[in-house]
Design a protein around this motif. Sequence first.
Motif, mmCIF file in Angstrom:
data_model
loop_
_atom_site.group_PDB
_atom_site.id
_atom_site.type_symbol
_atom_site.label_atom_id
_atom_site.label_comp_id
_atom_site.label_asym_id
_atom_site.label_seq_id
_atom_site.Cartn_x
_atom_site.Cartn_y
_atom_site.Cartn_z
ATOM 1 N N UNK A 159 5.648 3.045 -3.722
ATOM 2 C CA UNK A 159 6.751 2.085 -3.848
ATOM 3 C C UNK A 159 6.220 0.675 -3.673
ATOM 4 N N UNK A 160 5.293 0.529 -2.741
ATOM 5 C CA UNK A 160 4.683 -0.770 -2.473
ATOM 6 C C UNK A 160 3.956 -1.296 -3.717
ATOM 7 N N UNK A 161 3.171 -0.410 -4.337
ATOM 8 C CA UNK A 161 2.435 -0.805 -5.549
ATOM 9 C C UNK A 161 3.388 -1.180 -6.684
ATOM 10 N N UNK A 162 4.441 -0.375 -6.853
ATOM 11 C CA UNK A 162 5.400 -0.634 -7.936
ATOM 12 C C UNK A 162 6.080 -1.982 -7.718
ATOM 13 N N UNK A 163 6.583 -2.197 -6.500
ATOM 14 C CA UNK A 163 7.305 -3.431 -6.207
ATOM 15 C C UNK A 163 6.388 -4.647 -6.353
ATOM 16 N N UNK A 164 5.162 -4.534 -5.857
ATOM 17 C CA UNK A 164 4.218 -5.651 -5.945
ATOM 18 C C UNK A 164 3.942 -6.007 -7.406
ATOM 19 N N UNK A 165 3.780 -4.974 -8.247
ATOM 20 C CA UNK A 165 3.501 -5.239 -9.660
ATOM 21 C C UNK A 165 4.697 -5.907 -10.329
ATOM 22 N N UNK A 166 5.883 -5.446 -9.975
ATOM 23 C CA UNK A 166 7.100 -6.072 -10.507
ATOM 24 C C UNK A 166 7.184 -7.539 -10.092
ATOM 25 N N UNK A 181 -0.160 3.345 -15.148
ATOM 26 C CA UNK A 181 -1.601 3.077 -15.055
ATOM 27 C C UNK A 181 -1.909 2.273 -13.796
ATOM 28 N N UNK A 182 -1.108 1.259 -13.552
ATOM 29 C CA UNK A 182 -1.328 0.386 -12.403
ATOM 30 C C UNK A 182 -1.094 1.146 -11.093
ATOM 31 N N UNK A 183 -0.047 1.955 -11.082
ATOM 32 C CA UNK A 183 0.344 2.613 -9.842
ATOM 33 C C UNK A 183 -0.500 3.840 -9.530
ATOM 34 N N UNK A 184 -0.711 4.705 -10.530
ATOM 35 C CA UNK A 184 -1.437 5.946 -10.267
ATOM 36 C C UNK A 184 -2.892 5.934 -10.701
ATOM 37 N N UNK A 185 -3.285 4.965 -11.510
ATOM 38 C CA UNK A 185 -4.666 4.952 -11.988
ATOM 39 C C UNK A 185 -4.824 5.764 -13.247
ATOM 40 N N UNK A 186 -5.920 5.552 -13.930
ATOM 41 C CA UNK A 186 -6.029 6.118 -15.279
ATOM 42 C C UNK A 186 -6.428 7.580 -15.312
ATOM 43 N N UNK A 187 -6.844 8.157 -14.183
ATOM 44 C CA UNK A 187 -7.229 9.576 -14.264
ATOM 45 C C UNK A 187 -6.135 10.464 -13.695
#
Length: 229
Positions: A159-166, A181-187
């Motif tokens: 949630x932190x990553x999502x909100x920060x990106x927003x 991609x940003x939140x979970x990474x490409x793999x």
Amino acid sequence: MSKEIKVAVIEDDENLRFLVVHRLKTEGYKVVEASDGEAAEELIMTEQPDIVLLDWMLPNKQGSEVCQNVRKLGFTNIIVMMTAKAQDVDKIDAYSFGVSDYVTKPFNMDVLVALIDNKVKFVINNEKSEVYRFGNMEHHPNTHSLMRDGKKIELTILENRILLYFLKNANTVINRDELMMVVWGYNSDVNTRTLDMHIVRLRKKIENNPDRPHFMQTVRGVGYKFVAE
């Protein structure tokens, strides 16, 4: 260039530990290492590294336990959990271990170095005070917390990553793939349903009416848009 930043690498797989330690030294970091949970706690408290790379599965004590223990003992620096499965990330969220971030294995060394370089900015510039304000809320990404009218709301790592990106891309339409991609990474092997589920949870924390969101708006067929005013 000597960054004079100390990184602790806690990993029981000798080959992987060797590779990570070697690469970080090449990048100019000062590195200390341990291979099991008990040694890790002692090392972290004695050496006080700026950044800890901590494996989730360790002999003697799990990484989560190590993390909780050093936090209780007052260690406040960055702890990045290394986990073998993307699914474990939700387990990391489920308890407040005090993990700052995570990286999934197998990771690309360049990705790991980029992640650490990114964290170093916080250490060097002391950007611990990085705060984003919107509505009646303040987001403190480094402590995964949201202050709403002075009350603290805990956010999970995701949630932190999502909100920060927003917040960094406010008033811009962001498509789902980019966000994943940003939140979970490409793999990772997450699907859009998982993303939508996290968005729903996040809306419950920040919206007055989650069913008719003001901030986190859905853009049909594309993704989302964060309206920050």
